[in-house]
Design a protein around this motif. Structure first.
Motif, PDB file in Angstrom:
ATOM      1  N   GLY A 107     -50.940  53.253  36.725  1.00 43.52           N
ATOM      2  CA  GLY A 107     -51.749  53.667  35.559  1.00 43.52           C
ATOM      3  C   GLY A 107     -53.225  53.734  35.913  1.00 43.52           C
ATOM      4  O   GLY A 107     -54.012  54.336  35.204  1.00 43.52           O
ATOM      5  N   ASN A 108     -53.592  53.128  37.034  1.00 41.39           N
ATOM      6  CA  ASN A 108     -54.974  53.198  37.501  1.00 41.39           C
ATOM      7  C   ASN A 108     -55.079  54.437  38.398  1.00 41.39           C
ATOM      8  O   ASN A 108     -54.469  54.493  39.469  1.00 41.39           O
ATOM      9  N   PHE A 109     -55.839  55.452  37.934  1.00 43.49           N
ATOM     10  CA  PHE A 109     -55.867  56.746  38.644  1.00 43.49           C
ATOM     11  C   PHE A 109     -56.222  56.578  40.118  1.00 43.49           C
ATOM     12  O   PHE A 109     -55.554  57.109  40.996  1.00 43.49           O
ATOM     13  N   ILE A 110     -57.289  55.815  40.375  1.00 42.67           N
ATOM     14  CA  ILE A 110     -57.750  55.667  41.766  1.00 42.67           C
ATOM     15  C   ILE A 110     -56.637  55.066  42.625  1.00 42.67           C
ATOM     16  O   ILE A 110     -56.338  55.544  43.717  1.00 42.67           O
ATOM     17  N   ASP A 111     -56.001  54.046  42.090  1.00 41.00           N
ATOM     18  CA  ASP A 111     -54.934  53.373  42.828  1.00 41.00           C
ATOM     19  C   ASP A 111     -53.769  54.330  43.111  1.00 41.00           C
ATOM     20  O   ASP A 111     -53.289  54.457  44.244  1.00 41.00           O
ATOM     21  N   ASP A 112     -53.339  55.046  42.061  1.00 37.64           N
ATOM     22  CA  ASP A 112     -52.185  55.941  42.205  1.00 37.64           C
ATOM     23  C   ASP A 112     -52.501  57.120  43.126  1.00 37.64           C
ATOM     24  O   ASP A 112     -51.631  57.625  43.834  1.00 37.64           O
ATOM     25  N   TRP A 113     -53.756  57.566  43.074  1.00 38.59           N
ATOM     26  CA  TRP A 113     -54.144  58.719  43.879  1.00 38.59           C
ATOM     27  C   TRP A 113     -54.340  58.287  45.332  1.00 38.59           C
ATOM     28  O   TRP A 113     -53.911  58.936  46.260  1.00 38.59           O
ATOM     29  N   TRP A 114     -54.973  57.153  45.512  1.00 37.49           N
ATOM     30  CA  TRP A 114     -55.299  56.678  46.863  1.00 37.49           C
ATOM     31  C   TRP A 114     -54.038  56.234  47.606  1.00 37.49           C
ATOM     32  O   TRP A 114     -53.776  56.650  48.724  1.00 37.49           O
ATOM     33  N   PHE A 115     -53.254  55.355  46.964  1.00 39.89           N
ATOM     34  CA  PHE A 115     -52.068  54.816  47.647  1.00 39.89           C
ATOM     35  C   PHE A 115     -50.817  55.667  47.424  1.00 39.89           C
ATOM     36  O   PHE A 115     -49.803  55.447  48.066  1.00 39.89           O
ATOM     37  N   GLY A 116     -50.886  56.616  46.480  1.00 33.25           N
ATOM     38  CA  GLY A 116     -49.736  57.484  46.251  1.00 33.25           C
ATOM     39  C   GLY A 116     -48.759  56.915  45.246  1.00 33.25           C
ATOM     40  O   GLY A 116     -48.841  55.737  44.875  1.00 33.25           O
ATOM     41  N   ILE A 117     -47.831  57.773  44.819  1.00 34.66           N
ATOM     42  CA  ILE A 117     -46.874  57.371  43.788  1.00 34.66           C
ATOM     43  C   ILE A 117     -45.466  57.236  44.358  1.00 34.66           C
ATOM     44  O   ILE A 117     -44.741  56.319  44.034  1.00 34.66           O
ATOM     45  N   GLN A 118     -45.106  58.167  45.272  1.00 33.92           N
ATOM     46  CA  GLN A 118     -43.745  58.113  45.822  1.00 33.92           C
ATOM     47  C   GLN A 118     -43.768  57.687  47.291  1.00 33.92           C
ATOM     48  O   GLN A 118     -44.728  57.956  48.012  1.00 33.92           O
ATOM     49  N   LEU A 119     -42.649  57.076  47.681  1.00 33.57           N
ATOM     50  CA  LEU A 119     -42.583  56.557  49.052  1.00 33.57           C
ATOM     51  C   LEU A 119     -42.368  57.688  50.067  1.00 33.57           C
ATOM     52  O   LEU A 119     -43.085  57.765  51.068  1.00 33.57           O
ATOM     53  N   ASN A 120     -41.398  58.545  49.819  1.00 32.14           N
ATOM     54  CA  ASN A 120     -41.101  59.604  50.794  1.00 32.14           C
ATOM     55  C   ASN A 120     -40.912  60.957  50.108  1.00 32.14           C
ATOM     56  O   ASN A 120     -39.807  61.507  50.117  1.00 32.14           O
ATOM     57  N   PRO A 121     -41.970  61.518  49.509  1.00 38.49           N
ATOM     58  CA  PRO A 121     -41.797  62.805  48.823  1.00 38.49           C
ATOM     59  C   PRO A 121     -41.401  63.935  49.779  1.00 38.49           C
ATOM     60  O   PRO A 121     -41.799  63.932  50.941  1.00 38.49           O
ATOM     61  N   GLN A 122     -40.602  64.842  49.254  1.00 36.56           N
ATOM     62  CA  GLN A 122     -40.112  65.975  50.056  1.00 36.56           C
ATOM     63  C   GLN A 122     -40.652  67.270  49.455  1.00 36.56           C
ATOM     64  O   GLN A 122     -40.871  67.349  48.253  1.00 36.56           O
ATOM     65  N   PHE A 123     -40.809  68.297  50.314  1.00 32.72           N
ATOM     66  CA  PHE A 123     -41.218  69.619  49.820  1.00 32.72           C
ATOM     67  C   PHE A 123     -40.410  70.667  50.588  1.00 32.72           C
ATOM     68  O   PHE A 123     -40.484  70.722  51.817  1.00 32.72           O
ATOM     69  N   MET A 124     -39.636  71.439  49.885  1.00 31.07           N
ATOM     70  CA  MET A 124     -38.754  72.456  50.473  1.00 31.07           C
ATOM     71  C   MET A 124     -37.927  71.854  51.624  1.00 31.07           C
ATOM     72  O   MET A 124     -37.839  72.432  52.726  1.00 31.07           O
TER      73      MET A 124
END
Ligand code: NDP
Length: 369
Positions: free
Chosen positions: A123-140
């Motif tokens: 919920g803390n933008f800086i924290d979520d943006w800096w450390f990320g939200i997902q562990l292993n996100p995938q793209f295509m």
């Protein structure tokens, strides 16, 4: 350099954007289609395992061959990176910011199917943006974390090769430059030969993908690890024969400890009964290795990495602190990381970790730290 000129050289031209786009698209396609060993990652909390195609070495060699051919045919100049370093740096930085914003938005809106995608939102933008939200996100179908670290390590070598081409063109190739280039090239090639070991490292198993990691992989690794090369382009250093021999020894011992320690842990995780230095391994609680390098210090692999980092700077002599930026930064990073890893392991392994600490009291450097 004049501030106006500096700011001007930071504005990405269409050529530097094209170089970046080509590079990232090439890596995505090569990663998908080139053959390579498929490695199962460390089991996640829901029991699932990600798969990683370790074809980085093939992709790197093919890319260097393609660039060499296009340089011969004068389609591409090997000096493009050395001449446009600052532009490429700012273009990569902007790309990292954009990627992280997308990761943040998609992470917040994700519907997860496995624990690697489970959002961790503080919920803390800086924290979520800096450390990320997902562990292993995938793209295509691409594991972004694995892809970014690959992109960063390869870019480091490509920047160095461009610096080497520039020093040959300027007729300023020195013994220091040759040593620096050989050490770094061996380190990067070794990384790709052992790319599968990356799948069990802290970055892959424990760190979420946010700005810190994206910036670290794409900007920090290639641009700050090559500072010594940029420095040697503009500064002349005369190394004595004895200094060169000492430098080679620091590299070789560092490599032996770094690779040996990482390899022992990797082998132990796959087969806990495999001998370590020809003897049955000392195992604590069935889970932790306490012999070989892991019986000397709890993070001997960090010690080896620090020696390697030092060996990349020693060719620059001792007249300036600038080429020592990388080993100094790595020392701070690895001490910080060792402490975070220690907390994680103490929580995960509880009494077994306490026993390991008792048996192996040194963190990184025996009798010092
Ligand atoms: P490690 O490879 O040391 O991994 C730490 C993990 O290994 C722990 O969380 C634990 O995980 C497991 N572990 C720890 N001790 C033991 C033991 N005795 N027996 C069995 N398992 C153990 O750390 P990193 O991923 O941070 O580093 C990997 C390499 O990357 C290092 O060589 C490091 O120097 C290098 N590196 C380089 C950087 C650079 O900028 N050049 C930056 C960061 C790292 P588990 O839960 O699986 O048991």
């Amino acid at each position: 350099m004049d501030l106006g000129v500096l700011l001007q050289s930071l504005v990405p031209s269409s050529q530097s954007v094209a170089v970046l786009v080509f590079y990232f698209v090439y890596l995505a396609i090569a990663g998908k289609i080139l053959p390579g060993r498929v490695i199962r990652g460390v089991p996640l909390s829901d029991g699932s395992q990600l798969r990683y195609k370790c074809n980085g070495l093939f992709a790197l060699i093919l890319l260097i061959a393609l660039l060499g051919i296009s340089a011969k045919m004068r389609i591409f100049s090997p000096l493009v990176v050395a001449d446009r370093g600052l532009e490429l740096l700012s273009a990569t930085f902007i790309f990292s910011v954009l990627v992280t914003v997308m990761l943040y938005v998609t992470g917040r809106n994700s519907s997860y199917k496995s624990s690697s995608l489970k959002p961790h939102i503080t919920g803390n933008f800086i924290d979520d943006w800096w450390f990320g939200i997902q562990l292993n996100p995938q793209f295509m179908g691409i594991d972004l974390k694995f892809y970014f670290v690959r992109a960063g390590m390869m870019a480091w070598l490509l920047i160095n090769l461009s610096i080497l081409a520039k020093s040959i063109q300027d007729d300023s190739l020195s013994r220091s430059m040759i040593l620096y280039q050989i050490f770094c090239a061996l380190y990067v090639l070794d990384y790709f030969v052992h790319e599968e070991y990356m799948t069990s490292t802290w970055d892959i198993i424990a760190e979420r993908l946010g700005f810190m990691l994206v910036f670290g992989d794409l900007v920090w690794i290639p641009f700050t690890f090559s500072i010594q090369g940029w420095w040697l382009l503009h500064n002349k250093v005369e190394l004595t024969f004895a200094a060169m021999v000492a430098n080679c020894l620091v590299f070789l011992i560092g490599y032996m400890v770094f690779r040996g320690a990482n390899k022992q842990k990797h082998i132990f995780k796959k087969n806990p009964k495999a001998p370590i230095w020809g003897k049955p391994p000392v195992i604590i609680g069935g889970k932790l290795l306490a012999s070989g390098y892991w019986g000397i210090a709890r993070h001997c692999n960090y010690l080896g990495d620090l020696m390697l980092a030092l060996s990349f700077s020693l060719p620059c002599g001792i007249s300036s602190l600038i080429p020592y930026f990388y080993p100094i930064y790595l020392l701070i990073l690895l001490i910080w990381r060792e402490r975070r890893d220690e907390t994680r392991c103490a929580q995960k392994y509880k009494d077994i970790w306490a026993e390991y600490r008792r048996l192996v009291p040194w963190r990184i450097l025996p009798y010092v730290y």
